[in-house]
Design an enzyme around this catalytic site. Sequence first.
Site, PDB file in Angstrom:
ATOM      1  N   GLY A  20       4.743 -27.150  50.096  1.00 39.97           N
ATOM      2  CA  GLY A  20       4.136 -28.474  50.095  1.00 39.97           C
ATOM      3  C   GLY A  20       5.161 -29.575  50.218  1.00 39.97           C
ATOM      4  N   ALA A  21       6.189 -29.360  51.050  1.00 44.84           N
ATOM      5  CA  ALA A  21       7.311 -30.287  51.116  1.00 44.84           C
ATOM      6  C   ALA A  21       7.140 -31.381  52.163  1.00 44.84           C
ATOM      7  CB  ALA A  21       8.601 -29.512  51.399  1.00 44.84           C
ATOM      8  N   GLY A  24       4.831 -36.392  49.224  1.00 42.83           N
ATOM      9  CA  GLY A  24       4.682 -36.481  47.782  1.00 42.83           C
ATOM     10  C   GLY A  24       5.825 -35.872  47.006  1.00 42.83           C
ATOM     11  N   ILE A  25       5.482 -35.162  45.940  1.00 43.86           N
ATOM     12  CA  ILE A  25       6.467 -34.595  45.031  1.00 43.86           C
ATOM     13  C   ILE A  25       7.304 -33.519  45.715  1.00 43.86           C
ATOM     14  CG2 ILE A  25       6.716 -33.260  42.889  1.00 43.86           C
ATOM     15  CD1 ILE A  25       4.173 -34.765  41.911  1.00 43.86           C
ATOM     16  N   GLY A  26       6.675 -32.728  46.591  1.00 38.85           N
ATOM     17  CA  GLY A  26       7.426 -31.706  47.296  1.00 38.85           C
ATOM     18  C   GLY A  26       8.501 -32.292  48.192  1.00 38.85           C
ATOM     19  N   SER A 144       0.133 -28.557  35.621  1.00 39.68           N
ATOM     20  CA  SER A 144      -0.484 -29.883  35.513  1.00 39.68           C
ATOM     21  C   SER A 144      -0.971 -30.110  34.087  1.00 39.68           C
ATOM     22  CB  SER A 144      -1.676 -29.982  36.474  1.00 39.68           C
ATOM     23  OG  SER A 144      -2.453 -31.145  36.225  1.00 39.68           O
ATOM     24  N   TYR A 171     -10.187 -26.892  39.001  1.00 43.03           N
ATOM     25  CA  TYR A 171      -8.806 -27.313  39.203  1.00 43.03           C
ATOM     26  C   TYR A 171      -7.968 -26.971  37.981  1.00 43.03           C
ATOM     27  CZ  TYR A 171      -4.717 -30.293  39.786  1.00 43.03           C
ATOM     28  OH  TYR A 171      -3.423 -30.753  39.878  1.00 43.03           O
TER      29      TYR A 171
END
Length: 321
Positions: A20-21, A24-26, A144, A171
């Site tokens: 997930g790069a 965002g955070i990735g 999370s 989730y």
Amino acid sequence: MVWSPVHIPDQSGRVALVTGASGGIGLETARVLAARGAHVLLACRSVGRGRAAAARVGGSTEVVRLDLASLDSVREAAALVRGRHERLDLLVNNAGVMFPPYRRTEDGFEAHFGVNHLGHFALTGLLLGLMTAVPDSRIVTVASLAHRAGLGVLDEDGARSSTGRRSLTAYGRSKLANLLFARELHHRLATAGAATASLAAHPGLSPTGLWHGDPPRFLRPVAAAGLRWLAQPADRAALPSLRAATDPRVPGGAHLGPSKLFESRGAPAPARSSRASRDMAARDRLWRLSEGLTGVRYAFPSAPRAAGASGAVCPVTGARA
């Protein structure tokens, strides 16, 4: 001492993969690792977005196509990485979905559970052979605060349900699975005598692309208020993952998160978690379920459960699909 990226040791010569790069955070995790000298593999569903992210990251990078909603894609990505690299120092299981616009994965799993947990479970197992002999190698799985909403039993019926698309419980259940997996993985790695450690981290609250899904109606005003007053930008939200991946003083099995405002923001520090996330029997059940659903079996023995017991130690060779 308040930890920040200036405390990250030189990462030259190390190979890191961040899922997930592309944003965002990735993206922020990849950017900092590359800036510290690591060769970073950006594992992204869209190669185009991955290449654009690599241009922003700079340093030494490559893009790997990875769709965690498809076990075939996971196997292809793992095979590509194994073909190109002889070692992997860091694996950051960061990608995820929250209230996605679709119901099931390609393999028929509820989207949250299939992408957030099962995809990463399979990827980690298929790449583990590149890591277990590498000194100070680490696997960081991003959980999370919502893991506390993960009510109910983690079983095959829930994994294949089509009703969780807009469910906070679904989730939360996937994020609870992330924590259970990270802890069980570290237990098994330690029992096998591997050089690799497994850790978990959570980002607190951050207004990333995850919030662009379709949350339940009751959650929308709460989420809006929380993001306005408690959230921190992606570069700050990435710090727990970065510290878990690079701080040699943080032990394997640890769980990190922001240190202020109910763990919503602040410098990374040890985080709290629910009683359910520390249930050893649940860890073992989830592991067996995940192996059965993905077809990926890790090549180390089941760990002992009795207090003080010691199990046989065998070489860890990775996983077979």
